[in-house]
Design a protein around this motif. Sequence first.
Motif: not given
Lengths: 1057, 570
Positions: B429, B431-432
């Motif tokens: 999960t 993210t950047q």
Amino acid sequence: MQGYAADPLLQQTVTGIVTDSQTGETMPGVNIIVKGTTQGVITNPEGKFSISVSDMSASLVFSFVGYKTLEVPIEGKSVVNVKLEAELTGLEEVVVVGYGTQKRINLTGAVDVITGEELANRPAAQTSQLLQGQEPSMLITMGDRGSEPGAKQKLQIRGVGSLSGNTSPLVLVDGVEMDMNLIDPATIENVTILKDASASAVYGSRAAFGVVLITTKTGKKNQAMRVTYSNIISLKEPTYVLQMEDSYTYAIALNQGRINAGLTPIMPDEMVQRIKGYIDGTYTTEYNPDDPPYNQWRGRWMANANYNWSDMYYSNSYEQKHNLNLEGGTENTQYYTSVGFQDQPGMYTWGNDKYKRFNVLGNVKTKVTDWATFDFSAKYVKALRDYPNGGVWGDRSGYWMHYLILFPNTHRYNLNGTLANPIEVAMRNGGRMETDNNTAQFSLGTVLEPLKGWTTTVRYNYMLSSGVSTNDLKPVMVENANGSFTNIGASQSGIIETLQMGHYEVFTAYTKYEKTIAGHYFSVMAGYEQDYFHNRKLTGTGYGLITAEVNAISSALGTKEVDDLIYHWATQGIFGRINYNFNEKYLLELSARYDGSSRFEKGHRWGFFPSASVGYNISREDFWEPIQPYVQRLKLRVSYGTLGNQNLVKAAERQNISQAWIDVENPNAESYLYLNEVPVYPLLERIIDGVRPSYATIPGLKPENLTWETILTSNVGLEAGFLNDRLSLEFDMYSRTTKDMMGPSIQLPSVLGTGAPASNNAKLRTTGFELTLGWSDRINELGYNVRFGLGDYQTEILEYVNETGSLGSWYVGRKVGDLWGLTTDRIIQEDGEEMPDQSYYFSKWGPGDIVYKDLNDDEKIDPGLNTLDDHGDLSVIANTSPRYQLSLIGGVTWKSLDFSMFWQGIGKRTFFPYYNAECWWGTTTSYANTFYAQDSYALDYWRPADETNFLGPNTDAFLPKPYTSNERVKNVQTQTRFLENAAYFRLKNLQLGYTLPQRIADRTPIHSLRVFFTGENLLTLSPLPKAFEPESIIASDSNFRIYPLARLYSLGLNITF
Amino acid sequence: MNYKKLIICLIGFCTIFYSCEDWLDREPLDVVSEVSFFKSPGDFTVYVNGFHTTTGDWTTSESLRDNGTDVQTSTNSMPTRIAGQSTINDGPGYSYGNVRSANYVIKKAREFEGDFNSIKQAVGEAHYFRAWYYYVLLRNFGDVQWIDDVLTMESEELYGTRDPRNLIADKIIADLDTAAMYCMAEKGNGYSRLPKWLALLVQSRIALYEGTWEKYHAGTVFGAANPNPDKYLTKAAAAAKEIIDSDLYQVWSTGDTANDFYYNFNWRDFTNHPEIMRWSKMDIALEIHSHRYLYIQAFMNSFGPPKDLVDQFLCKDGLPISMSPLYMGDNTIEDETMNRDPRFDQFIFNQDDIWQIYEDGTYHYYDWVFTDYIFRNVLNSNGTGYQFRKRYYEYYKYHDSQYEDTPVPHYRYAEALLNYAEAKAELGTITQQDLDISINELRDRVGMPHLMLSNVPDDPKAVYPELSPLINEVRRERVVELAGEGFRWDDLMRWAAMSKLVGKRPKGAKAAQFLWPHNLPVDENGYLDMYQNIYPNGYQFNLNRDYLWPIPESQLTLNPNLGQNPGWGN
């Protein structure tokens, strides 16, 4: 005292000299009375007497203690010279027993006596050293400080009595518990050893494992004042100091261990070449100046010198002792005073360790009325100890450890001439541990005899012991060869001061009535005793001294810490004894004590300990007459009794009352086993919010219903005298069972999170015997005697909670000392030899490794589950208890010369060296702990047939192939091959003396004079390799690190005016 | 003489003594009984103080825990476990002593009648330490018995069975939740009372341990029954996130990318350090000093980072050496460090690094010793040619081998960031933004390009080719940042990654660059090969056995219900 004369006109004077029939010495103090009158005199110090007699046909009766009474008719002569004959047998000898004395012939318990003469005239400092070997039941072994000045011995009578508790005997000096080593041996009159329950029953809980009664000298009645001075000056030399192999040998062997382990050699070729060059004289510096060792231990891997370090640390020293005493007495008052001094420097070459002791003793007894006597006794002892204590390794035993790990190639000096050996620097410049212990004991007593035969004794004793110890913490800077400095001392200067003050008081009162009616002798004794001990210790530490010259906390600028320790205990008991005999033929004794101790919870405090014994002097029977010429005396004794032991855990303070400040690990835990305490400690090893806070830990599990250990002793004894009593024999057999014994904690699963508490859940039994054989005779002027003693015992566990039968614990049937191990088959010589699967111990096996015997034929070697039911290939391979205590005492006197020698030994003692003991194995798992000693096994390790190093091949080796890694553990499992016998027989003492003949002495103010030479520890016979001293390797830590045994050559003088 | 007088005196004398009926009542004089302890709140604090020395993060353990892994080797030997030479009796202590000690005070706290707030901090610490003690048991033995009472000799638990590892992990996490709830919410000074945040950091560590263990050991003998890795990974991420969100801690940086990583560890006092969450204060005046071996070069020399670790450092462009054009080869250490992640240069010594600064202000560079120092003696050579510099301290005056008073950092915020990134990456999960608040914060300190989710380099020489490039990069970041701080063993174990090492020998730098004649073996490619003779077969960790230690035989004898761990017989 002039006799009363009815008519002075008829008085005539008779004079004469009384002499000893054997020695020819004049005898002062001999009682002379005119038979049938009360008129009497005693001989003067020259043995002369003069008595006025009204009837020249009367007889004179000469009597003196220990001599046959002689009746001589005057027959009108005015000069009567007599010779008194000493009592040949010891039958009339009076022996000190619990709360009284008894004639030896009437003893029914197992009792032994050592006279003061047997201890006098030896240079050893400690009474316990002198007692070693004197009695076959008493095992005295070296303590873990070895022969360090002031070190103590361990004492045990009749073996192991309890697995967990203190099983040392009770030592009473003049009836008061005291450390025997605080007594000046010169002042000891005699030592009585009570061995069985019946002899010691009146001491109850205190005497579970025997009693040693030491009686100090008192003045004699009607003796003019005498002054005696004695001294002994000794040359002391260290023995069995380990000698190191040279540094080249070290380098080769060290490297070999590394290579075998698959590691790179520890000493590079370049360095080995330097070492060789240094030994040959072609390389002159102790290390490579271009690559100097850069820290204090680095010389081991970088220098190339060649020192025999372990030998350099010790050298000869001189010790001396002096004693001056003054004694005498009138009919009513007797006194004995003594002053002693002992100076015992140690053997460190640097560091000057020492022990000094001053003793003062005064005993006075006076008869105030014809039915009351008072006595007062005072003893004072000052003992000083001073040891170097300067390294980071903690206490001074760290020196012994570090002696061993400095390889011979280590340099001693830096090129600039400063000292580089860190141990030497620490010993010379480091901090010191100094102690000053003072013990004063006072005893005030009275003996009342209002009716003949009824005596009552009341006595109060008070002992005050105090000690001061200072431990100065000093940083010790060692210069490294590269010019940097390292501190191997304390992190900062400081001082730890400890003050201890203890007092011990005993109140005793007992009363005794005795009467003989028509050959029936009765005596009844009953008494009460209570004692109380209180100790307080205060420790203060100050860091950051303004100057190292002023060692006081008040001159410390840094942190100061203080802590104390206070504890106490008390006991209380009533006791009694009934004796009966008929014509000294049939003997009976019953005794008991009811004892209470503060160390137990209410309701479990009190214990009752009765005992009974009978004796039969069969040689006094009429029917014995025909045998009498061959067997003069024969006595049989049987006893049975119980005693209690309250010293459940190492209650060392019982033994060391006067030195209680020597740390008892946790006296409260020992005194209050039944209480749950939360241990609180002052200084956490961590800083929280700028300080080191206090912290607490969880209490241990509390034992339930803790109570006395009960000791049941039965004893059968026999005493006999043969051939005019020239040959004497004494034999005792015994069995001693300790029940309700505090077992070592049972094993419970780890998940409990703590050890199980001890409880009274075990039982063991010790059985053994003692034999003493003596021969004593005189041929004209040549007198000689020899005495041989032999004692042995074994201890077996009878009850023990060990459900799994784990071999790591005790189990029913295990003998104390049983050693489980593998059986060695051989050393592998070739690759691929057939052998069982030994992968349990290691994955790889090859030439030089050990093959074990597959005892259970399962083709693999393992310890199974290590339990009795499944012990794989383990079996009991030995018992490590000491067996057969031997002693041999012999003496010869001829005219003015006397000679004696005393041998002492242990007949059998197996031990298995600790797997990582560097002195034994040479190479160990770590390169840093390697030691190759000369005359040891260290180099007799396996090397292949094609070995190229100079040590050469050694396929017929004793030790397996060495590995400097954990791999070697596979080869040094406990096993039969490396069992060793540490038995020994030692010439403890040899003495040659010359006594000034009486006829010469008579012409001088000197009453008697003796000069002598004596040697201690002159010769030791032992099957061990020459490097090892059998007593100290047992007493030492597992790596044989201990202060070495000393040999002493002494000259002594005894002179009496 | 009057008998009566005398007898009266005598009786009187006896009575004086005997009248003390309670002669034998001798209560302790200087100890505190259980009954009177734990009455005041201070007692609880005094009790838990004792726990502060029990976690083993004090002296050598952190520095040495990495030994024998692919990040730190010892010339002398490798630990028996990784060498495959462990025997059944080699295991660590199967001890519940500390657990009992913690349970004791937790129980006493339940019985405490005063204001709970007054003992809250102490109780929180007790839970923290119990969690830690169980974590040690969990790592060593997997399944263990969960005990939360003070057992007696009669307790049935003594003969109980072991609880499954995930139950233990749940209990540990719950304890740390309790600890976080009760412990103070301030940062504190880092060496005293424990803050909530430390509990959370340890919780993220342990949850990540269990989560990845269950994931990567799934289906093997070491796997958990009913594994649920995501549960733990989620918890690990949440705990780490809570620390991040607190804004109390930051990655320390002055903008000096070439030096900040090195100096991060070299403060004389970490009280106000924004990143160090826990450290030990030293004070020779208080007799508290460390033997902080890594600061002492003589000792440090016997450990060296091997080539495997060195090659993990990226080049300055954010690409692995297998991909980057900036890579200068490895003929010399100077070549190797050129154009690389600045953490590399700060992690090991280069010839122009300062080696020792003396009291008078003079100093030496590493080139002073480079050519001969590390090889002057076999005992002293690190075997790889790379000399540790991380956590080293160049001020010579502080390096007394006996009495070092340089403080020791133990826990730092960087770990929370790495735990967060790894947990999120494992959950899938990430993210950047997750990367930016974690790994990229660490990269900023050394001026490395950010890791971009959109452009994760796909290293052809990835250590874990079977895993995604992202997981590979997250793991790389972890070792590059944390090597030498004692994490590697645990990481390798939980990732079930020992298979990557088995049969391999750790190598060192190119041998030719060292002028000093040395005895160390060299491999066919010219790299130092320290274990060529001692361990010709390299690491021999037994993959079917050594992930867990055996239960000691004596314990199995006492309680056969315990059962043995896989591969150890029975």
